[in-house]
Design an enzyme around this catalytic site. Structure first.
Site, PDB file in Angstrom:
ATOM      1  N   HIS A 178      -7.038  -0.094   2.927  1.00 34.88           N
ATOM      2  CA  HIS A 178      -6.383   0.776   1.934  1.00 34.88           C
ATOM      3  C   HIS A 178      -6.778   0.439   0.505  1.00 34.88           C
ATOM      4  O   HIS A 178      -6.049  -0.302  -0.171  1.00 34.88           O
ATOM      5  CB  HIS A 178      -4.862   0.656   2.084  1.00 34.88           C
ATOM      6  N   GLU A 235      -6.356   2.107  -1.959  1.00 34.25           N
ATOM      7  CA  GLU A 235      -5.355   2.670  -2.871  1.00 34.25           C
ATOM      8  C   GLU A 235      -4.161   1.732  -3.077  1.00 34.25           C
ATOM      9  O   GLU A 235      -3.324   1.988  -3.935  1.00 34.25           O
ATOM     10  CB  GLU A 235      -4.884   4.044  -2.363  1.00 34.25           C
ATOM     11  N   CYS A 292      -8.034   4.593   6.504  1.00 37.04           N
ATOM     12  CA  CYS A 292      -7.124   4.295   7.623  1.00 37.04           C
ATOM     13  C   CYS A 292      -6.904   5.542   8.493  1.00 37.04           C
ATOM     14  O   CYS A 292      -7.811   5.940   9.210  1.00 37.04           O
ATOM     15  CB  CYS A 292      -5.818   3.702   7.088  1.00 37.04           C
TER      16      CYS A 292
END
Lengths: 300, 188
Positions: B171, B173, B78
């Site tokens: 994302h 994560e 991002c």
């Protein structure tokens, strides 16, 4: 460009999508602004988001009267000026103000005790919205009740508009202290914790496992200096909101930049010393025994 | 192996958790000295304009740029993708980037937060789709010839690499699925 792949399901406004933006704001500074020009100064200084509102809390405190959602025109002016996320405040329980902000495409809504509450018993059902919500809390029970209503971020309330960090420290220590105790409790004691906190048992059990809230927790209410921001971060806050502390100081731009750097380098005292130099006078601030309206007491 | 996570602002803690699950040691990177001894770097999501400013004020921009130019493997997600892109549209005029991958990205190209979304994406290198979360995501609008697209969503590249520089507009994560972190680490 590659050839189009088959369309896959695309879901907006889900809890992970809403909570995700809160995760992205970690380690940053969210600054209160009342004009597009202030929003520009905030973005120039490295704010990770701005909070658009009509008056900063220090002025709300001074002027009294009913404090409401900002004029949509003013919010749109700020959205047009900056490219970082724009947040805005609604009164506690005022779900129509929230509907209006959502229609404006505001990135985050703060259901805030700084404005005059619209409902003395109910907070907004935040699950009904595509836009994520942040809510204030003075203690762990309040934080968990807000999360159970769908808040994707908690901010310790502190006492907005005072330039005095003492209440923010009290609230952070209370929330984090109780979470530490819960991680030491046995499973039977968790029922008692849920009763005492007036909070859902499932959230208490989750804290017992993870040691933390299921959403990010930021600090607000009283940050006026780079050292204040670093104090909140060292105590365990994951980012900071600065309200009156910037634009009620003598020289907002350098102070805003310094608070951004202090929030990133919050454990590095030599950097904190460097950025704290020559900032001019901070906002004057007021002692807790000098105020007659505690915003933090609003909310249930 | 020691992997750095750029920790100026943003979702660096979530990346640290994912990397720990992959069995590597992590170090938060905030100043130039933190770069010593790292074998790879992850640049997290967050606010790219904020990170850009802090890269400059912390004195990290030049030494990190040199490490990347010397071949340090980097994975930018991002905002991290924006910091690595050759060209950034709708950014601030003073926004810095490492120009480490030959792509053009548009900041917030998918819209505001109300347009943020999650979706399954096909990643041919993986056996099953990856569930991706896009938050005010940057949109890839141009690819250089040397850039390999690893995954696309609705025809737009969302995961790509050029040499040892990997970028994702979403994302990885934010979901408990560490296959893309593993994929990156395998290439290190």
């Amino acid at each position: 460009m590659s050839s189009p792949d088959s369309p896959t399901a695309r879901a907006t406004g889900t809890y992970p999508v809403k909570r995700g933006l809160a995760e992205m704001l970690k380690g940053g500074v969210i600054m209160d602004v009342v004009t597009p020009e202030q929003a520009r100064i905030a973005e120039d200084a490295g704010a990770c988001a701005v909070m658009a509102l009509e008056r900063v809390p220090a002025d709300i405190r001074r002027d009294g009267g009913v404090s409401r959602m900002s004029d949509p025109e003013m919010i749109e002016g700020i959205q047009a000026m900056v490219s970082i996320p724009v947040m805005a405040k609604v009164r506690i329980g005022h779900f129509v103000e929230a509907q209006i902000l959502e229609s404006l495409g505001v990135d985050f809504i703060d259901e805030s005790e700084v404005l005059t509450p619209a409902d003395e018993a109910h907070h907004i059902d935040k699950y009904k919205f595509t836009v994520p919500f942040v809510c204030g809390a003075t203690n762990l029970g309040e934080a968990l009740r807000r999360i159970s209503e769908g808040a994707c971020m908690i901010r310790s309330k502190g006492e907005a508009g005072t330039g005095n960090i003492v209440e923010a420290v009290r609230h952070l220590r209370s929330i984090i202290g109780d979470m530490k105790k819960i991680t030491q409790a046995d499973s039977a004691e968790l029922f008692e914790w849920a009763k005492r906190l007036q909070a859902p048992l499932s959230l208490v059990q989750e804290i017992a496992e993870t040691g933390w809230l299921p959403v990010p927790m930021f600090c607000a209410g009283g940050i006026a200096t780079p050292a204040d921001a670093a104090l909140a971060m060292q105590l365990g806050a994951e980012a900071v909101f600065v309200g009156s502390g910037i634009f009620k100081s003598d020289d907002p731009s350098p102070r805003a930049k310094a608070i951004v750097e202090a929030t990133t380098h919050f454990r590095d005292a030599s950097i904190l010393a460097k950025v704290s130099r020559g900032l001019g006078a901070p906002m004057t601030g007021i002692g807790m025994d000098e105020i007659n309206q505690r915003f933090a007491e609003r909310g249930w | 192996m020691l992997v750095g996570v750029l920790a100026l602002q943003g979702a660096f803690a979530a990346h640290e958790l994912a990397l720990a699950e992959c069995g590597v040691q992590c170090r938060q990177v905030r100043v130039a000295a933190d770069l010593d001894g790292i074998a790879a770097l992850v640049m997290p999501g967050g606010e790219s304009t904020t990170m850009s400013r802090l890269l400059t004020t912390s004195g990290l921009f030049d030494p990190l740029g040199k490490r990347i130019a010397d071949g340090l493997p980097v994975f930018g997600t991002c905002a991290g993708m924006i910091l690595l892109a050759a060209e950034v549209l709708d950014g601030r005029p003073d926004q810095v980037s490492f120009a480490a991958i030959d792509i053009t990205v548009r900041r917030n190209g998918y819209g505001r937060q109300v347009d943020s979304f999650e979706a399954d994406i096909e990643v041919p290198k993986l056996e099953s789709p990856f569930h991706a979360v896009f938050i005010r995501a940057p949109k890839v609008e141009r690819l250089g010839a040397a850039v390999e697209v690893i995954a696309s969503h609705q025809g737009v590249p969302v995961l790509a690499r050029e040499g040892s520089v990997f970028v994702a507009s979403f994302h990885p994560e934010l979901t408990p699925d560490y296959r893309l972190h593993s994929l990156f680490l395998q290439e290190v």
